[in-house]
Enzyme design. Sequence first.
Site, PDB file in Angstrom:
ATOM      1  N   HIS A 299       0.854  -1.187   0.000  1.00 28.37           N
ATOM      2  CA  HIS A 299       0.000   0.000   0.000  1.00 28.37           C
ATOM      3  C   HIS A 299       0.885   1.230   0.000  1.00 28.37           C
ATOM      4  O   HIS A 299       1.970   1.224   0.597  1.00 28.37           O
ATOM      5  CB  HIS A 299      -0.920  -0.007   1.235  1.00 28.37           C
ATOM      6  CG  HIS A 299      -2.048   0.973   1.153  1.00 28.37           C
ATOM      7  ND1 HIS A 299      -1.902   2.302   1.472  1.00 28.37           N
ATOM      8  CD2 HIS A 299      -3.341   0.805   0.784  1.00 28.37           C
ATOM      9  CE1 HIS A 299      -3.065   2.918   1.310  1.00 28.37           C
ATOM     10  NE2 HIS A 299      -3.953   2.031   0.891  1.00 28.37           N
TER      11      HIS A 299
ATOM     12  N   ASP B 187      -7.911  -4.721   0.066  1.00 23.33           N
ATOM     13  CA  ASP B 187      -8.460  -5.261  -1.175  1.00 23.33           C
ATOM     14  C   ASP B 187      -8.202  -6.751  -1.343  1.00 23.33           C
ATOM     15  O   ASP B 187      -8.808  -7.387  -2.207  1.00 23.33           O
ATOM     16  CB  ASP B 187      -7.861  -4.515  -2.375  1.00 23.33           C
ATOM     17  CG  ASP B 187      -8.187  -3.036  -2.347  1.00 23.33           C
ATOM     18  OD1 ASP B 187      -9.385  -2.715  -2.303  1.00 23.33           O
ATOM     19  OD2 ASP B 187      -7.262  -2.213  -2.346  1.00 23.33           O
TER      20      ASP B 187
END
Length: 427
Positions: A305, A362
């Site tokens: 991320h 996700d």
Amino acid sequence: MAGADARLTLDGTTLDLPVEHATVGNDGLQISTLLKDTGKVTIDPGFMNTASCESRITYIDGDNGILRYRGYPIEQLASQSTFLEVSHLLIHGELPSEDVLNALNNRVRRHMHLSDNMKQFLFAFPRDAQPMSVLSGAISALATFYPESTGHDDESLELATVLLLAKAATVIASMQRRAAGGDLIEPRDGHYVSEFLRIAFSPNSGDMDVDPDFRKALDLLLILHADHEQNCSTSTVRMVGSSHANIYASIAAGIGALSGPLHGGANEAALKMFDQIKESGDTVEQFVAKVKDKSEGARLMGFGHRVYKSYDPRGAVVKQVADSILSKNGGDNQTFEMAQRLEEIALSDEYFIERKLYPNVDFYTGLLYSAMGFPSPIFTPLFALGRMPGWIAHYREMLSDPRTKIGRPRQIYLGEVERDYIPMGQR
């Protein structure tokens, strides 16, 4: 609070850079007079080191995996709160009382109905139209259907807030329903998320008992996506809103930013990765080896991320509910087992640890959406529904901040200096 704790010396000019102190997290150097005082600007592609505003909404500590909405840890909100309760918190700054929350629930539910003109507008799009384009158009169109809610006064903003939360849910549920070949049905009185699922999936009769585990899981996923500081779509909402564009135009622009695969498409990409592994016949271990060797077509999705350099706290929350949801009808336990094994390998392999490639939110959300019956093109609209209160909160905070100026970044010009026009016959 500011203090002249930093100093820049450039070409004989010395400039004090007051420090803007954060309550927690990174302090900032105030450089608003840099161009005027030195004739120079900073360059920061991707705004990796630039704070464009001050905000009281969300705090992220990426190194330590911390996410807080208005000071409340995401883990506490996810386990104890509801999406509309969190929406009120983000937008108004405090958790609502029971009476205030009931009033918000009732008002949002009343506005979930779509007018006949709005339905005709949605039906004008092709049945297979790209869902995020439809959603952006529908949100922008609300300004024409409800012009009384486009102002910047408190009453207009409150009405727009309710309309955005209500209409976005019905529009997305109706897109899901229409893509599946069903007729549009009317909302009823009921829990916000339950009504969303009923509109999306019930038979044409409208009768459906919403699975309480699915309702709870979707409520949780919406909470986890509700805000994430100055990401691409949120900063877009603020940028467009800084021109005093109405809230619908600003949020429609944010939806456009979210539609990009680098922002809103990661959960769909993670789901495709699992399908790719199954189609190849590889084991998870063989796929990981290909990733480490940088083999063509082997890309690890749902890991890493831009902000988090440790485990994404939202991913940890999602993992806790994934097992129960994926065991329901339509759940893919084989894929979940692959996901668990892939996560286990990545968390213990030095290759991934050195690169700080930890699972993000996700990694599991696509599996959950799929288990609930949503096709992959609806994943990003669901992300947008969750992010709606964050966008609203930032738009309203931006308007109320006296330091807000219309966004106008600078550039470093690298083109031709000056050229004389060449007549057509001489080219």
